[in-house]
Design a protein around this motif. Structure first.
Motif, PDB file in Angstrom:
ATOM      1  N   SER A 106      36.707  29.998  29.779  1.00 36.66           N
ATOM      2  CA  SER A 106      36.960  29.610  31.163  1.00 36.66           C
ATOM      3  C   SER A 106      36.654  30.767  32.101  1.00 36.66           C
ATOM      4  O   SER A 106      36.015  30.591  33.135  1.00 36.66           O
ATOM      5  N   THR A 107      37.087  31.959  31.736  1.00 36.16           N
ATOM      6  CA  THR A 107      36.841  33.136  32.562  1.00 36.16           C
ATOM      7  C   THR A 107      35.356  33.437  32.661  1.00 36.16           C
ATOM      8  O   THR A 107      34.824  33.686  33.749  1.00 36.16           O
ATOM      9  N   VAL A 108      34.665  33.395  31.528  1.00 31.57           N
ATOM     10  CA  VAL A 108      33.222  33.657  31.521  1.00 31.57           C
ATOM     11  C   VAL A 108      32.490  32.568  32.314  1.00 31.57           C
ATOM     12  O   VAL A 108      31.608  32.858  33.121  1.00 31.57           O
ATOM     13  N   GLY A 109      32.870  31.312  32.097  1.00 38.58           N
ATOM     14  CA  GLY A 109      32.234  30.210  32.826  1.00 38.58           C
ATOM     15  C   GLY A 109      32.424  30.335  34.320  1.00 38.58           C
ATOM     16  O   GLY A 109      31.496  30.132  35.095  1.00 38.58           O
ATOM     17  N   ASN A 110      33.637  30.671  34.742  1.00 42.71           N
ATOM     18  CA  ASN A 110      33.895  30.844  36.168  1.00 42.71           C
ATOM     19  C   ASN A 110      33.097  32.006  36.739  1.00 42.71           C
ATOM     20  O   ASN A 110      32.565  31.928  37.844  1.00 42.71           O
ATOM     21  N   GLY A 111      32.999  33.089  35.987  1.00 47.20           N
ATOM     22  CA  GLY A 111      32.244  34.256  36.459  1.00 47.20           C
ATOM     23  C   GLY A 111      30.764  33.970  36.591  1.00 47.20           C
ATOM     24  O   GLY A 111      30.139  34.254  37.621  1.00 47.20           O
ATOM     25  N   VAL A 112      30.189  33.382  35.547  1.00 44.10           N
ATOM     26  CA  VAL A 112      28.754  33.061  35.572  1.00 44.10           C
ATOM     27  C   VAL A 112      28.473  31.982  36.619  1.00 44.10           C
ATOM     28  O   VAL A 112      27.502  32.078  37.376  1.00 44.10           O
ATOM     29  N   GLY A 113      29.338  30.979  36.677  1.00 46.02           N
ATOM     30  CA  GLY A 113      29.153  29.926  37.681  1.00 46.02           C
ATOM     31  C   GLY A 113      29.233  30.464  39.094  1.00 46.02           C
ATOM     32  O   GLY A 113      28.440  30.093  39.960  1.00 46.02           O
ATOM     33  N   GLY A 114      30.175  31.356  39.342  1.00 45.84           N
ATOM     34  CA  GLY A 114      30.295  31.968  40.663  1.00 45.84           C
ATOM     35  C   GLY A 114      29.072  32.793  41.022  1.00 45.84           C
ATOM     36  O   GLY A 114      28.581  32.754  42.153  1.00 45.84           O
ATOM     37  N   LEU A 115      28.568  33.537  40.044  1.00 45.11           N
ATOM     38  CA  LEU A 115      27.374  34.353  40.277  1.00 45.11           C
ATOM     39  C   LEU A 115      26.166  33.473  40.574  1.00 45.11           C
ATOM     40  O   LEU A 115      25.413  33.735  41.519  1.00 45.11           O
TER      41      LEU A 115
END
Length: 91
Positions: free
Chosen positions: A20-29
């Motif tokens: 979830s953290t990685v997905g949110n980070g990559v999605g935000g970027l």
């Protein structure tokens, strides 16, 4: 998402929190890159139209539309990455 809010526990809960953290980070970027690229395309298109007048309007409009398309497409991908990180299925 805190692990305590997830019904999964142990390794499964930990993996969910990390993805979830990685997905949110990559999605935000990706969302940021799409927004910046879209704004740049629209700005370039408006500049071409402004400088060349009616002669360059078709090219300026095309660049403007391209910027909109890149932004919209990238934002959809970003949302999909974030949803995948949360374990949601988009299909």
């Amino acid at each position: 998402m805190p692990i305590g809010e997830d019904k999964r526990s142990g390794v499964s809960g930990g993996v969910t929190a990390v993805t979830s953290t990685v997905g949110n980070g990559v999605g935000g970027l990706l969302g940021t890159v799409g927004d910046v690229t879209g704004a740049a395309g629209r700005g370039l298109g408006d500049t071409v139209t402004g400088v060349t007048g009616s002669y360059g309007k078709p090219a300026g409009d095309a660049l403007h539309s391209l910027g909109d398309g890149v932004e919209g497409g990238t934002n959809k991908i970003a949302r999909g990455v974030e949803d995948a990180g949360k374990g949601k299925k988009g299909w």
